[in-house]
Design an enzyme around this catalytic site. Structure first.
Site, PDB file in Angstrom:
ATOM      1  N   ASP A 259      11.412  10.105  23.498  1.00 28.51           N
ATOM      2  CA  ASP A 259      12.354  11.211  23.306  1.00 28.51           C
ATOM      3  C   ASP A 259      13.100  11.437  24.623  1.00 28.51           C
ATOM      4  OD1 ASP A 259      11.938  14.469  21.707  1.00 28.51           O
ATOM      5  OD2 ASP A 259      13.616  13.666  22.856  1.00 28.51           O
TER       6      ASP A 259
ATOM      7  N   ASP B  95      18.238  10.633  19.732  1.00 28.42           N
ATOM      8  CA  ASP B  95      17.517  10.471  21.003  1.00 28.42           C
ATOM      9  C   ASP B  95      16.010  10.279  20.862  1.00 28.42           C
ATOM     10  OD1 ASP B  95      16.573  13.102  20.555  1.00 28.42           O
ATOM     11  OD2 ASP B  95      16.560  13.499  22.704  1.00 28.42           O
ATOM     12  N   GLU B  96      15.563  10.038  19.639  1.00 25.07           N
ATOM     13  CA  GLU B  96      14.123   9.894  19.420  1.00 25.07           C
ATOM     14  C   GLU B  96      13.823   8.612  18.662  1.00 25.07           C
ATOM     15  OE1 GLU B  96      11.587  12.817  17.300  1.00 25.07           O
ATOM     16  OE2 GLU B  96      13.090  14.223  18.014  1.00 25.07           O
TER      17      GLU B  96
HETATM   18  P1  TTP Z   1      15.852  17.290  21.188  1.00 28.13           P
HETATM   19  O1  TTP Z   1      15.219  15.983  21.541  1.00 28.13           O
HETATM   20  O2  TTP Z   1      15.123  18.229  20.310  1.00 28.13           O
HETATM   21  O3  TTP Z   1      16.203  18.090  22.516  1.00 28.13           O
HETATM   22  P2  TTP Z   1      16.681  17.580  23.918  1.00 28.13           P
HETATM   23  O4  TTP Z   1      16.700  16.092  24.011  1.00 28.13           O
HETATM   24  O5  TTP Z   1      17.979  18.236  24.251  1.00 28.13           O
HETATM   25  O6  TTP Z   1      15.598  18.173  24.887  1.00 28.13           O
HETATM   26  P3  TTP Z   1      14.086  17.718  25.075  1.00 28.13           P
HETATM   27  O7  TTP Z   1      13.864  16.542  24.178  1.00 28.13           O
HETATM   28  O8  TTP Z   1      13.980  17.363  26.526  1.00 28.13           O
HETATM   29  O9  TTP Z   1      13.273  18.896  24.704  1.00 28.13           O
HETATM   30  O10 TTP Z   1      17.262  17.029  20.526  1.00 28.13           O
HETATM   31  C1  TTP Z   1      18.105  15.954  20.883  1.00 28.13           C
HETATM   32  C2  TTP Z   1      19.558  16.376  20.867  1.00 28.13           C
HETATM   33  O11 TTP Z   1      19.900  16.906  19.575  1.00 28.13           O
HETATM   34  C3  TTP Z   1      19.883  17.489  21.830  1.00 28.13           C
HETATM   35  O12 TTP Z   1      20.202  17.004  23.125  1.00 28.13           O
HETATM   36  C4  TTP Z   1      21.013  18.206  21.188  1.00 28.13           C
HETATM   37  C5  TTP Z   1      20.809  17.987  19.712  1.00 28.13           C
HETATM   38  N1  TTP Z   1      20.286  19.226  19.096  1.00 28.13           N
HETATM   39  C6  TTP Z   1      21.175  20.104  18.478  1.00 28.13           C
HETATM   40  O13 TTP Z   1      22.371  19.822  18.411  1.00 28.13           O
HETATM   41  N2  TTP Z   1      20.670  21.261  17.939  1.00 28.13           N
HETATM   42  C7  TTP Z   1      19.354  21.601  18.006  1.00 28.13           C
HETATM   43  O14 TTP Z   1      18.940  22.679  17.518  1.00 28.13           O
HETATM   44  C8  TTP Z   1      18.444  20.691  18.636  1.00 28.13           C
HETATM   45  C9  TTP Z   1      16.988  21.025  18.741  1.00 28.13           C
HETATM   46  C10 TTP Z   1      18.954  19.538  19.160  1.00 28.13           C
HETATM   47 MG    MG Z   2      15.130  14.925  23.375  1.00 24.05          MG
END
Ligand code: TTP
Ligand code: MG
Length: 355
Positions: free
Chosen positions: A8, A102-103
């Site tokens: 992630d 991103d995962e």
């Molecule tokens: P996540 O992997 O949940 O969040 P992140 O990568 O920003 O942070 P981290 O993993 O370090 O906790 O989500 C990936 C992307 O998806 C995030 O950069 C932006 C998008 N996203 C949204 O648009 N709305 C949301 O509610 C969430 C959770 C994520």
């Molecule tokens: Mg993330």
């Protein structure tokens, strides 16, 4: 026992902004909505210190972090980075499952020791894509995800079979994938906020609360998860189109525009689905009266796209003027799977000779 990685990217959208603009590094960056409307998509870890979170209204975020840098979402750019990241981890296993941009889950059972593999993927994503990620390694998908979340950002956490119970015991219930905000609230009303408290519910009770997901949640909180990787099929089609600066009436000219788009589309296919071939081509035309027409056809095995495009164009009337031309690919097939099928087939057909 199987082995899975969960990867992630840290603060994905915000990290890409910080990568592209070095002045933003180390600063609270908030990506989301325009002006004061809309919600936060994500924010850098610097902004999280102020209490800013995903899905929070921008107006509230601005109260919490008035000196933050607020940026609009540049989705196309994040998709580009996502493709770069995928290109790295796909080298390590044919069994991967992407989740959002991103995962990803990766099955790595075929490595005697998956630890150096995880470390190498992490190092390469940093070096080649300029982004940090968190990786979890465990014996099922659910625990791998929990592991990647445990020490975010920029972390690598392993949960071994003899450790899972203790790790789970310390978690709040929201850390279990499949228990969202609403379920959390519902459980909280019953006095359940931790995994340890959830353990006290019987299978019957969990099924009553969660219906058909009950059994899998009951298992997951106990570190049991028999899911397999589901190869990504999420991209169903890709397309390119262009609105012309003046209407065109000649097929020859329209073909030129469409053929240029086709070249770009083939590049898109290569970038977004590097292991896939398209089977179907679509031609889209918008007339000057704004009505649309689209034609679609499956390619014969080795036929060129350009020839098929001409065929499709031949079948549409353009005499009333065309203001927009588009081309699209769909019906993707995984080249590796095709190869595997072929090999399997060849092995099968060899079989009679072996007898
Ligand atoms: P996540 O992997 O949940 O969040 P992140 O990568 O920003 O942070 P981290 O993993 O370090 O906790 O989500 C990936 C992307 O998806 C995030 O950069 C932006 C998008 N996203 C949204 O648009 N709305 C949301 O509610 C969430 C959770 C994520
Ligand atoms: Mg993330």
């Amino acid at each position: 026992m199987k082995k899975f990685l969960h990867l992630d990217i840290d603060a994905f959208f915000a990290s890409v902004e910080q990568l592209d603009n070095p002045q933003l590094r180390g600063k609270p960056v908030i990506v989301g909505g325009r002006d004061n409307r809309g919600v936060v998509a994500t924010c850098s870890y610097e902004a999280r210190k102020f209490g800013v979170r995903s899905a929070m209204p921008i107006a509230l975020a601005k109260k919490k972090c008035p000196n933050g840098i607020y940026l609009p979402v540049r989705y196309a750019r994040y998709e580009e980075k996502s493709a770069e990241i995928q290109a790295v981890y796909k080298e390590y296993s044919p069994l991967y499952q992407t989740v959002g941009l991103d995962e990803a889950y990766l099955e790595v059972t075929h490595y005697a020791d998956a630890v150096p593999i995880a470390k190498e993927i992490k190092r390469r994503i940093q070096a080649e894509c300029g982004l940090t990620c968190s990786i979890g390694l465990s014996y099922n998908m659910s625990l791998a995800k929990i592991a990647s979340d445990l020490k975010k950002p920029d972390s690598f956490v392993i949960i071994r079979p003899d450790e899972s119970k203790e790790v789970l015991r310390g978690l709040s219930i929201g850390a279990i994938h499949g228990i969202g905000k609403k379920s959390q609230e519902m459980l909280e009303k019953r006095g359940i906020t931790t995994v340890e408290q959830f353990w006290e519910l019987s299978l019957d009770e969990v099924v009553k609360l969660f219906g058909k997901y009950g059994q899998s949640l009951y298992d997951r909180v106990r570190g049991v998860d028999n899911r397999e990787i589901v190869m990504d099929r999420s991209i169903k089609s890709i397309s390119r189109e262009t609105t012309l600066s003046f209407d065109l009436f000649e097929k020859e000219q329209i073909l030129q525009v469409a053929a240029d788009l086709l070249v770009e589309l083939e590049e898109d296919l290569h970038n977004q689905l590097p292991d896939h071939d398209a089977q179907t081509l679509t031609l889209k035309i918008k007339y000057s009266d704004f009505t649309n027409r689209s034609k679609q056809r499956k390619r014969q095995s080795q036929e060129g796209w350009r020839g098929l495009l001409e065929e499709l164009l031949d079948e549409v009337d353009v005499t009333n003027g065309v203001r927009l031309v588009g081309v699209g690919f769909s019906a993707f097939v995984d080249r590796n799977e095709q190869k595997a099928e072929q090999v399997r087939y060849e092995q099968l057909s060899l079989f009679p000779f072996l007898k």
